[in-house]
Write a protein that holds these residues in place. Structure first.
Motif, PDB file in Angstrom:
ATOM      1  N   THR A   1      -1.565  35.999  50.002  1.00  0.00           N
ATOM      2  CA  THR A   1      -2.968  36.313  49.740  1.00  0.00           C
ATOM      3  C   THR A   1      -3.133  37.146  48.472  1.00  0.00           C
ATOM      4  O   THR A   1      -4.173  37.781  48.283  1.00  0.00           O
ATOM      5  CB  THR A   1      -3.604  37.045  50.934  1.00  0.00           C
ATOM      6  N   TRP A   2      -2.138  37.138  47.598  1.00  0.00           N
ATOM      7  CA  TRP A   2      -2.186  37.934  46.369  1.00  0.00           C
ATOM      8  C   TRP A   2      -3.421  37.565  45.545  1.00  0.00           C
ATOM      9  O   TRP A   2      -3.668  36.403  45.254  1.00  0.00           O
ATOM     10  CB  TRP A   2      -0.933  37.687  45.533  1.00  0.00           C
ATOM     11  N   GLY A   3      -4.220  38.560  45.210  1.00  0.00           N
ATOM     12  CA  GLY A   3      -5.399  38.346  44.382  1.00  0.00           C
ATOM     13  C   GLY A   3      -6.630  37.859  45.134  1.00  0.00           C
ATOM     14  O   GLY A   3      -7.669  37.626  44.522  1.00  0.00           O
ATOM     15  N   TRP A   4      -6.527  37.683  46.430  1.00  0.00           N
ATOM     16  CA  TRP A   4      -7.666  37.198  47.210  1.00  0.00           C
ATOM     17  C   TRP A   4      -8.682  38.315  47.415  1.00  0.00           C
ATOM     18  O   TRP A   4      -8.341  39.494  47.473  1.00  0.00           O
ATOM     19  CB  TRP A   4      -7.208  36.718  48.582  1.00  0.00           C
TER      20      TRP A   4
ATOM     21  N   ARG B   1      -3.564  53.328  43.329  1.00  0.00           N
ATOM     22  CA  ARG B   1      -4.900  53.381  43.935  1.00  0.00           C
ATOM     23  C   ARG B   1      -5.488  51.995  44.181  1.00  0.00           C
ATOM     24  O   ARG B   1      -6.298  51.807  45.073  1.00  0.00           O
ATOM     25  CB  ARG B   1      -5.847  54.213  43.088  1.00  0.00           C
ATOM     26  N   GLU B   2      -5.098  51.032  43.372  1.00  0.00           N
ATOM     27  CA  GLU B   2      -5.625  49.678  43.513  1.00  0.00           C
ATOM     28  C   GLU B   2      -4.695  48.770  44.319  1.00  0.00           C
ATOM     29  O   GLU B   2      -5.153  47.930  45.080  1.00  0.00           O
ATOM     30  CB  GLU B   2      -5.873  49.063  42.134  1.00  0.00           C
ATOM     31  N   ASP B   3      -3.390  48.928  44.113  1.00  0.00           N
ATOM     32  CA  ASP B   3      -2.416  48.018  44.720  1.00  0.00           C
ATOM     33  C   ASP B   3      -1.936  48.460  46.094  1.00  0.00           C
ATOM     34  O   ASP B   3      -1.330  47.671  46.810  1.00  0.00           O
ATOM     35  CB  ASP B   3      -1.201  47.851  43.799  1.00  0.00           C
ATOM     36  N   GLY B   4      -2.189  49.711  46.447  1.00  0.00           N
ATOM     37  CA  GLY B   4      -1.774  50.176  47.765  1.00  0.00           C
ATOM     38  C   GLY B   4      -0.310  50.559  47.803  1.00  0.00           C
ATOM     39  O   GLY B   4       0.222  51.131  46.865  1.00  0.00           O
ATOM     40  N   ALA B   5       0.345  50.204  48.891  1.00  0.00           N
ATOM     41  CA  ALA B   5       1.719  50.624  49.139  1.00  0.00           C
ATOM     42  C   ALA B   5       2.695  49.898  48.213  1.00  0.00           C
ATOM     43  O   ALA B   5       2.633  48.681  48.031  1.00  0.00           O
ATOM     44  CB  ALA B   5       2.087  50.372  50.597  1.00  0.00           C
ATOM     45  N   LEU B   6       3.613  50.650  47.649  1.00  0.00           N
ATOM     46  CA  LEU B   6       4.584  50.134  46.685  1.00  0.00           C
ATOM     47  C   LEU B   6       5.403  48.976  47.243  1.00  0.00           C
ATOM     48  O   LEU B   6       5.667  48.002  46.532  1.00  0.00           O
ATOM     49  CB  LEU B   6       5.522  51.258  46.241  1.00  0.00           C
TER      50      LEU B   6
END
Length: 126
Positions: free
Chosen positions: A48-51, A103-108
């Protein structure tokens, strides 16, 4: 070597021979000679990357199964990310240089798993 500089300063490698600390067939993120972290794999891209949130909420049952598999693999990978402070700092800094925005991508762990899988897919496609 699987991917050189998968994030700046870290090469993604696959163990061809086994050792006590790096079993054959496992992946390692290597800064110099020895792996900074070792994990079993497989490498998976986030389906779901970018969804958008709406698209995720409306995803098909097949995609939901793929997403659950991705989450399960990332949970195992997360255990490998328990690093000493200096190594963790270098890895997070390298990921941020490569585009990770906490902050945008969440957990590393989700971002890094997706990045590694994407980089390997790009190499095998080209």
């Amino acid at each position: 070597m699987v991917v050189e500089n998968v994030v700046p300063g870290f090469n993604l490698m696959l163990a061809a021979g086994g050792s006590e600390h790096w079993p054959k067939g496992w992946y390692g993120l290597v800064e110099q000679n020895d792996p900074s972290l070792v994990f079993e794999g497989p490498l998976l891209q986030d389906p779901t990357w970018g969804w958008t949130d709406d698209a995720i909420n409306a995803m098909s049952p097949e995609t939901d199964v793929e997403q659950e598999r991705f989450f399960a693999i990332v949970e195992k990978f997360e255990d490998a990310l328990k690093l000493d402070a200096m190594t963790g700092y270098r890895l997070v800094s390298a990921c941020m240089q490569a585009g990770f925005l906490p902050r945008e991508d969440g957990a590393l762990q989700y971002w890094l798993m997706h990045r590694m899988a994407t980089k390997v897919a790009e190499l095998t496609a080209g």
